[in-house]
Scaffold this active site. Structure first.
Site: not given
Ligand code: FAD
Ligand code: DHB
Length: 395
Positions: A72, A202, A294, A298, A386
Site C-alpha cells: 500500500h 481511516y 492499534p 505499530k 506510519y
Molecule cells: P504476542 O503476539 O502477544 O505473543 C506472545 C506469545 O507468548 C503468545 O503466543 C502467547 O501465547 C505466549 N505466551 C504468553 N504467556 C506465556 C507464558 N507464560 N509462557 C510461554 N508463552 C507465553 N500491530 C501492528 O504492528 N500492526 C497492526 O496492524 C496491528 N493491528 C492489531 C489489531 C488488533 C485487533 C490487535 C489485537 C493487535 C494489533 N496489533 C498490530 C498489535 C500486535 O498484534 C501485537 O503488538 C503483537 O502481537 C506483539 O507481538 P509479541 O510477539 O510481542 O506478543
Molecule cells: C489493521 C489493523 C490496524 O491496527 C491498523 O491500524 C490498520 C489495519 C488490520 O488488521 O488490517
C-alpha cells in the site's frame, strides 16, 4: 536441558528473535503455552512497516509475503464525508507498507524455524523464571505430558506478550510502568466480500472511528469504535453494518461492500511501557514490555524492531564477549518505542470521538484532520511515522 537463549513466547517477537539468532549461529529454545494450530490461526495485526518487510526479506522470509501481501503506497483519511489521500511513497522517498496478516507472518516464521531444526515447545504450562540476576538463569516449565523440565540458558528473552510471566518476573521495585487507558475500544470483523477500497480508509464520522482494511480479494477486515465494555452480544451484524455505513458515508454515497461476517472480536485500547526492559539476564521484547493502541498499526512492528536490536546485542556478546550492546539495549529500544507510543496515542486521539466530546472538541478534531491532509509538512509527519521510522537511530 541447556541452550544459549531461552525464549518465552512464540509470537512475532519470540519467533523472529529465534530466527535471527539462528542466522548468527546462536542456539535458542522457544517455549509457548498455546498450540501451533492456535498461534497460526489467531487474527490480529495486518500492517507491516517497510522496515519489517525489509527485515523479513533480508532474512529469507520474503517469498510468500511478496506473492500474497498487498503493498500500500498510501492511505485515505475520511472525515466530513470527503476523502483525503496521504501518499506514502511521494512523502517518504519511496517507502510504503505491506498488508499481510500477523498469523501469516507467524506461519512463515514457524515453518522457517522448524525447517532449520529449531526447537519450539508448544503447549507448555507453568512457566517460571529463576536466577535472573546470576549468569546462569533458568526456566522451569511443564511439558504437554505433565513432566517438569528445567531449561538452563545464558540469557532469557521475555517475548510472552502482555499477559505473560516475564514482565512480572522483574521485581516491582526494579521496574516502572507508564500507562494510559482509552475510553473506547475496537470491534473488529472479518467478512466474505470483495475489497471496498484499494487502500486502507481511516474514517472519523459523527459517531466515531471506522477502518476499512483487507486480507485477500475474498476476505475483508474492518473495525469500528465501540465502548470498551461492549461484548459481542451488543453487536448484531445489522448494527455493525449500519455503524460502518454511517461512519464511512461520503457525500457521493460510498458504501462498504457487505458480506457474511465470520469473525468478530472486541479489542481494548491501552498504551503501556515498562522500563527498563532488562533485569539481570532477562530481556523483554515486544508486547511483554509495551502495548500501543492499534490505530497506528505499530505493535507487531515494534516487536520486530525490539528483537532486531536484541539479536544484534546477543550476537555481539557471543562473537566478542562484549556486553556493550546488551547494556544499551533497553535505552536504545525505548527511544524508538516512545516515538511509536507518541504516534499511536496521537492517531488514536485525532481519529476517535471521546464519550461526551463537545462541539469545541469536534471542531478541533475536524480542523486537525483538515490541516493534516492539506499541509505537506503535516502529511509528511504522518507518512514517515506510519511507514515506520528506520529501525536504527538517528532519525
Ligand atoms: P504476542 O503476539 O502477544 O505473543 C506472545 C506469545 O507468548 C503468545 O503466543 C502467547 O501465547 C505466549 N505466551 C504468553 N504467556 C506465556 C507464558 N507464560 N509462557 C510461554 N508463552 C507465553 N500491530 C501492528 O504492528 N500492526 C497492526 O496492524 C496491528 N493491528 C492489531 C489489531 C488488533 C485487533 C490487535 C489485537 C493487535 C494489533 N496489533 C498490530 C498489535 C500486535 O498484534 C501485537 O503488538 C503483537 O502481537 C506483539 O507481538 P509479541 O510477539 O510481542 O506478543
Ligand atoms: C489493521 C489493523 C490496524 O491496527 C491498523 O491500524 C490498520 C489495519 C488490520 O488488521 O488490517
Amino acid at each position: 536441558m541447556r541452550t544459549q537463549v531461552a525464549i518465552i513466547g512464540a509470537g512475532p517477537a519470540g519467533l523472529m528473535l529465534s530466527h535471527l539468532l539462528h542466522l548468527q549461529g546462536i542456539e535458542s529454545v522457544v517455549l509457548e503455552t498455546r498450540s501451533r494450530e492456535d498461534i497460526c490461526a489467531t487474527i490480529r495485526a495486518g500492517v507491516l512497516e517497510q522496515g519489517t518487510v525489509d527485515l523479513m526479506t533480508e532474512t529469507g522470509l520474503g517469498g510468500r509475503l511478496r506473492r500474497e501481501g498487498f503493498r500500500h503506497e498510501g492511505t485515505v483519511l475520511r472525515f466530513n464525508g470527503v476523502d483525503r489521500r496521504i501518499d506514502f511513497v511521494e512523502l517518504t522517498q519511496g517507502r510504503a507498507v505491506m498488508v499481510y496478516a500477523q498469523h501469516e507472518v507467524i506461519k512463515d516464521l514457524v515453518d522457517a524455524r522448524l525447517a532449520a531444526g529449531g526447537d519450539i515447545r508448544f503447549d507448555v504450562s507453568g512457566v517460571s523464571l529463576h536466577a535472573l540476576e546470576s549468569t546462569h538463569p533458568s526456566v522451569r516449565f511443564t511439558g504437554p505430558d505433565g513432566s517438569t523440565h528445567i531449561l538452563e540458558a545464558d540469557f532469557i528473552a521475555g517475548c510472552d506478550g502482555t499477559h505473560g510471566v516475564s514482565r512480572a518476573a522483574i521485581p516491582a521495585h526494579a521496574r516502572q510502568t507508564a500507562e494510559r487507558h482509552y475510553p473506547f475500544g475496537w470491534l473488529g470483523i472479518l467478512c466474505k466480500a470483495p475489497p471496498s477500497s484499494d487502500e486502507l480508509i481511516y474514517a472519523l464520522g459523527d459517531d466515531g472511528f471506522a477502518l476499512v482494511s483487507t486480507r485477500s480479494p475474498q476476505v475483508q477486515r474492518m473495525y469500528l469504535q465501540c465502548d470498551p465494555g461492549d461484548t459481542l452480544d451488543d453487536w448484531s451484524d445489522d448494527r455493525i453494518w449500519s455503524g460502518l455505513r454511517a461512519r464511512l458515508a461520503t457525500r457521493d454515497g460510498w458504501e462498504p461492500k457487505e458480506g457474511e461476517i465470520f469473525s468478530k472480536t472486541v479489542v481494548g485500547m491501552r498504551s503501556m511501557v515498562t522500563e527498563p526492559m532488562r533485569h539481570g539476564r532477562l530481556f523483554l521484547a515486544g508486547d511483554a514490555a509495551h502495548v500501543v493502541p492499534p490505530t497506528g498499526a505499530k505493535g507487531l512492528n515494534l516487536a520486530m524492531s525490539d528483537v532486531r536490536l536484541l539479536s544484534r546485542a546477543l550476537t555481539r556478546y557471543y562473537q566478542h564477549r562484549s556486553e556493550e550492546l546488551l547494556d544499551q539495549y533497553s535505552a536504545s529500544a525505548l527511544r524508538r518505542i516512545w516515538r511509536a507510543q507518541r504516534f499511536s496515542w496521537w492517531m488514536t486521539s485525532i481519529l476517535h470521538r471521546a464519550p461526551g466530546a463537545d462541539a469545541f472538541e469536534r471542531k478541533v478534531q475536524d480542523a486537525n484532520l483538515d490541516y493534516l491532509t492539506r499541509s505537506r509538512a503535516a502529511s509528511t509527519a504522518l507518512a514517515e511515522n506510519y511507514v515506520g521510522l528506520p529501525m536504527e537511530a538517528p532519525w
